[in-house]
Design a protein around this motif. Sequence first.
Motif, short mmCIF file in Angstrom:
data_model
loop_
_atom_site.label_atom_id
_atom_site.label_comp_id
_atom_site.label_asym_id
_atom_site.label_seq_id
_atom_site.Cartn_x
_atom_site.Cartn_y
_atom_site.Cartn_z
N GLU A 11 0.59 -1.16 -0.03
CA GLU A 11 -0.13 -0.04 -0.17
C GLU A 11 0.82 1.20 0.05
N THR A 13 0.60 5.84 -0.32
CA THR A 13 -0.18 6.89 -0.19
C THR A 13 0.31 8.30 -0.68
N HIS A 73 -6.18 13.40 -1.51
CA HIS A 73 -5.37 12.27 -0.91
C HIS A 73 -5.40 11.18 -1.47
N ARG A 75 -4.39 6.91 -2.24
CA ARG A 75 -3.85 5.73 -1.61
C ARG A 75 -4.23 4.57 -2.64
N TRP A 77 -3.17 0.17 -3.82
CA TRP A 77 -2.71 -1.17 -3.50
C TRP A 77 -2.36 -1.84 -4.55
N LEU A 87 -0.01 5.97 -8.08
CA LEU A 87 0.17 7.26 -7.49
C LEU A 87 0.86 8.40 -8.33
#
Length: 166
Positions: A11, A13, A73, A75, A77, A87
């Motif tokens: 994961e 972020t 924000h 996040r 996986w 990301l």
Amino acid sequence: MTSSDPSPPREGTRVWQADWPVDLPRTLGSLRRGAGDLTTLLPAAGQFVLAANTPAGPGTLHLGVGSSPRQVHARAWGGAAAVDWLLDGVPELLGARDRPQDFRPVHEPLVRAHAHWSPRLRVMRTRRVWDALLPAVIEQKVTGQEAFAGYRALVAAAGSPAPGPA
């Protein structure tokens, strides 16, 4: 689908600051293929979840608008490379490469009016040609309802569970 990334699932972020107020539903809404789409979720206001095939394998991206409408924000996986790919693509996905100031709808009054009514709309870039092409082809051959049902059936039959909690 098997991942081309041999690393274990992880994961990641990030927080991204836009130069404009981000409108997730308006910007990303065209990615949804009907209310029953298995590849997208709208878990709450100001949030969007996308299950995606990346060049590094499957991944899941959760986006949420922060305390400021300019703050997003993110996040993700999946395998390490898939998480990084998702990301890294958040700014483009939310329209950072779009240049609204260059849009000059001089010949069509309706387009000009819509551009005026939707100043927060940005044109996204998913970087996932196949995931955009397949539903578009299906949608050209049948009605919208049939296309959404066919896409859902195809994803259910040939897809794999997305990494992460969604």
